[in-house]
Enzyme design. Structure first.
Site, short mmCIF file in Angstrom:
data_model
loop_
_atom_site.label_atom_id
_atom_site.label_comp_id
_atom_site.label_asym_id
_atom_site.label_seq_id
_atom_site.Cartn_x
_atom_site.Cartn_y
_atom_site.Cartn_z
N ASP A 146 55.89 87.58 25.64
CA ASP A 146 55.18 86.31 25.87
C ASP A 146 55.65 85.25 24.89
O ASP A 146 55.22 84.10 24.98
CB ASP A 146 53.67 86.51 25.70
CG ASP A 146 53.02 86.91 27.01
OD1 ASP A 146 53.71 86.91 28.04
OD2 ASP A 146 51.81 87.22 27.00
N ASP A 188 51.60 91.94 36.53
CA ASP A 188 51.16 91.88 35.14
C ASP A 188 50.15 93.00 34.85
O ASP A 188 49.58 93.60 35.77
CB ASP A 188 50.52 90.49 34.91
CG ASP A 188 50.60 90.02 33.47
OD1 ASP A 188 50.89 90.84 32.59
OD2 ASP A 188 50.36 88.82 33.24
C1 DGJ Z 1 50.36 87.48 30.47
C2 DGJ Z 1 51.79 87.22 30.82
O1 DGJ Z 1 52.64 87.84 29.94
C3 DGJ Z 1 52.02 85.72 30.91
O2 DGJ Z 1 53.37 85.44 31.15
C4 DGJ Z 1 51.14 85.18 32.00
O3 DGJ Z 1 51.55 85.68 33.24
C5 DGJ Z 1 49.70 85.52 31.72
N1 DGJ Z 1 49.51 86.92 31.49
C6 DGJ Z 1 48.83 85.10 32.87
O4 DGJ Z 1 47.53 85.49 32.72
#
Ligand code: DGJ
Length: 697
Positions: A509, A444
């Site tokens: 997301d 991430d």
């Molecule tokens: C952002 C990501 O896009 C989410 O899916 C998740 O992993 C969060 N970060 C976790 O902090």
């Protein structure tokens, strides 16, 4: 006489380059040509003197040269001390050509600079161009830009571009391309949610299956600038390059700068066939794993438990997931050090004693006993100020000394260009992967770079992006079997260069199916379906607050890399039954879904969308029709035309409803009937859909 034009031919596309002059000029990029008539092609590119202009109308070269009189934006900009050599003029030094590739070197002995162009036309018809500038002089050359320019025929009268924001990526926009300029600048330090580096020029009214289209993508995960311009004399071009901050690239004597690759595709039959060339490009370069058809069904813990990591609860979640047919359990954020919320712990990459007193092994082996493999979330490029790492090494943060740093999600970026920081991260990730049986990393990156500064004081995004690639490459070399997902608060880092070293992307997301339908459609303009992670989320979407029936949530995920991201313990039994059906449907069709050609269709009404996948041999197809909003009143029966199947073949068509139950047989139609008349569409309620299954008989 030396041949003037080089004809590259591959994958049904021709690219003709004039390599006889200073900097190569693309004189044709488009339809495949049997042979080339030099004189008539050259006449379209080398225009007579324009009234009121200089005595020569300079061509739009791959690097347009102001020093030659070209008024397009210069492809190379920079200067030596005192502002000298701001407008070089190159002469041809050498070229080497084969059937599908060309390397040209050009030199300016006054400015003491040289350029090297690598141009190739891949067998799948994608054009790839990279350029390098070298400082041959004895003083510094401060580089502002080196970008790649593609001339576009004047008949391309529309642009199709993508823009977006967090949880709403890959919005498609069409606009005229008849005068002026369109530009898109990304300064976020990652590929970005806002400005995906893709631009299409299209014949007026071209659509998914008709018209000439030219698409270009900058394969780069840092800052970029895209330009589409119509010059006053009517000539058109696209230009793509890295966006460099002043002083970011300072070429010392004998040093060089290389551009990211530009990947460009063409089709005379619309966007869908053109996108296949982009898709092929990704597939050909993906790090080789278990093969596209074996992508595992995932459960990701984020929207199921967020930071509430309770081993008992997670074990239960894993059991429920395995029972539904899930094949991989991915433990998201919250498993390490002091990371009980998003204000703490980044950088301290060790298992939390508080949450996992016996380490991760007991949970991993539970997951494995259930028949799944185990994946884990990391965000290596970041550091929380509340972390042991930051307390010991505040100087490792990528900030500008003397200024109060700008925070994002309560965190700072780590300076990967600083060797001790790089080595620390490599070691921690290497330990994590060596000490635990981990099959998958979700990598991430949750904030943009702001005022990112290297130790030298210069802007860091270029070097940081290269260091990120190096870190992933080194880790992959040590752990070649570990699959990696590129996530950046959803779709903030999706491009063909990151996809050379990662196997999957987290497209957004937002898992609200309505929004996802549009996001995935936009992303499929340049990446294939199977790399897009797509999860079935909770009934009420966590990002939009809207409710959607489970069948529709599932139908919006099964065409991609399927996963679940919800608290299964809270799901009513009938919902679990539907999810089980969806997973089993996905597994039954996984081969075609993950290796076929993704197709998009133009619908008669804006209230619905249609997309699908054709098997490579066109013997089978799966086509989804989704109803986004109320059908507009007064509309008569609608038909969906399905171009691109085998015209002579007969297809038996049946339909699955959104419970994934084998549905009614609709009838038998030839490929040619399906293209000319299409399928009559059922009336659907908003938030629902169906899947047509076509098989050759
Ligand atoms: C952002 C990501 O896009 C989410 O899916 C998740 O992993 C969060 N970060 C976790 O902090």
């Amino acid at each position: 006489m030396r041949q003037r034009l080089i004809h590259l031919r591959n994958g049904g596309v021709s690219v003709v380059v004039d390599a006889s002059i200073g900097v190569p000029v693309i004189v044709h990029w488009g339809r495949e040509l049997e042979s080339i008539d030099e004189e008539s092609i050259l006449a379209t590119v080398y225009l007579p003197k324009q009234p009121g202009g200089v005595d020569v109308t300079a061509p739009i070269a791959i690097v347009p040269q102001h020093g030659e009189g070209c008024l397009a934006r210069p492809g190379l900009a920079g200067h030596r001390p005192g502002g000298r050599h701001f407008a070089p003029r190159f002469g041809l030094q050498n070229f080497e050509a084969s059937k599908s590739s060309l390397v040209v070197t050009s030199i300016d002995s006054i400015a003491e600079l040289s350029l090297r162009f690598e141009i190739s036309l891949r067998e799948w018809g994608a054009l790839s161009i990279k350029t390098k500038v070298t400082n041959n002089g004895e003083s510094r050359y401060l580089l502002d830009t080196l970008s790649i320019t593609l001339p576009i025929p004047q008949l391309a009268e529309e642009l199709l571009t993508l823009s977006g924001r967090w949880a709403d990526e890959f919005d498609m926009h069409r606009q005229g391309f008849n005068h002026g300029a369109w530009t898109s600048e990304n300064r976020s330090g990652r590929t970005s949610h806002e400005h995906p580096p893709v631009v299409w020029a299209m014949q007026a009214n071209a659509n998914e299956w008709s018209g000439e289209v030219w698409g270009a993508h900058l394969a780069w995960s840092g800052n970029h600038v895209l330009l589409a311009e119509v010059l006053a004399d009517g000539r058109k071009y696209l230009q793509l390059g890295e966006l460099l901050t002043a002083g970011e690239i300072c070429l010392e004597p004998s040093s060089s700068y290389s551009t990211p690759e530009v990947v460009a595709v063409y089709s005379s039959h619309g966007l869908t066939p053109a996108s296949w060339k982009f898709h092929h490009n990704v597939r050909a370069n993906l790090p080789n794993q278990t093969g596209p058809s074996r992508r595992k069904v995932v459960l990701n813990t984020w929207e199921a438990v967020y930071f509430d990591h309770d081993e008992k609860r997670l074990r239960k979640l894993a059991e429920l997931a395995a029972d539904l047919g899930v094949e991989r359990f991915v433990l998201d954020d919250g498993w390490f050090s002091s990371r009980r919320n998003d204000r703490s712990g980044l950088g301290d990459w060790w298992v939390s004693n508080e949450v996992y007193p016996n380490g991760l092994k007991p949970l991993i082996s539970h997951v494995q006993t259930l028949g799944m493999d185990f994946g884990i979330w990391v965000e290596p490029e970041m550091v929380s100020e509340d972390s042991q790492l930051f307390r010991s090494h505040p100087e490792w943060a990528l900030v500008s000394p003397g200024y109060e740093p700008i925070r994002g999600r309560n965190q700072l970026v780590l300076n990967l260009t600083y060797e001790p920081a790089f080595e620390y991260l490599f070691l921690k990730l290497h330990e994590l992967l060596s000490q635990n049986e981990i099959a998958f990393l979700k990598w991430d990156m949750n904030r943009p770079h702001v005022q990112a500064t290297m130790a030298s004081g210069a802007a860091a995004t270029h070097e940081q992006t290269l260091a990120l690639y190096k870190l992933i490459d080194r880790l992959r070399a040590e752990h070649p079997k570990v699959e990696i997902e590129s996530c950046s608060s959803g779709g903030g880092r999706i491009d063909h260069e990151i996809l050379r070293r990662t196997n999957r992307v987290w497209t957004s997301d937002c898992i609200d199916p309505i929004r996802r339908q549009k996001i995935q459609r936009g992303a499929s303009l340049f990446i294939p379906n199977e790399v897009m992670g797509a999860h079935i989320g909770a009934e009420v979407s966590h990002t939009t607050g809207f409710s959607h029936p489970v069948g529709f949530r599932a139908l919006s995920a099964v065409f991609y890399h399927l996963g679940l991201e919800l608290d299964l313990g809270k799901c009513p039994t009938d919902e679990l039954v539907s999810i089980r059906e969806a997973i089993s449907w996905f597994k039954n069709h996984r081969d075609i879904l993950q290796s076929g050609d993704a197709v998009r269709f133009d619908c008669q009404s804006a209230s619905n969308l249609s997309h699908g996948v054709y098997s490579k041999d066109r013997n089978e197809a799966l086509v989804a029709l989704v109803q986004l909003t109320e059908m507009i009143q007064g509309n008569g029966p609608q038909f969906l035309r399905l171009p691109g199947l085998n015209a002579q073949a007969k297809y038996q068509v049946s339909m699955f409803d959104s419970n994934f139950l084998p549905g009614d047989r609709i009838g038998e139609f030839s490929g040619s009937q399906l293209e000319k008349f299409g399928l009559s569409l059922p009336k659907l309620r908003p938030n629902s859909g169906v899947i047509f299954h076509l098989r050759c008989v």
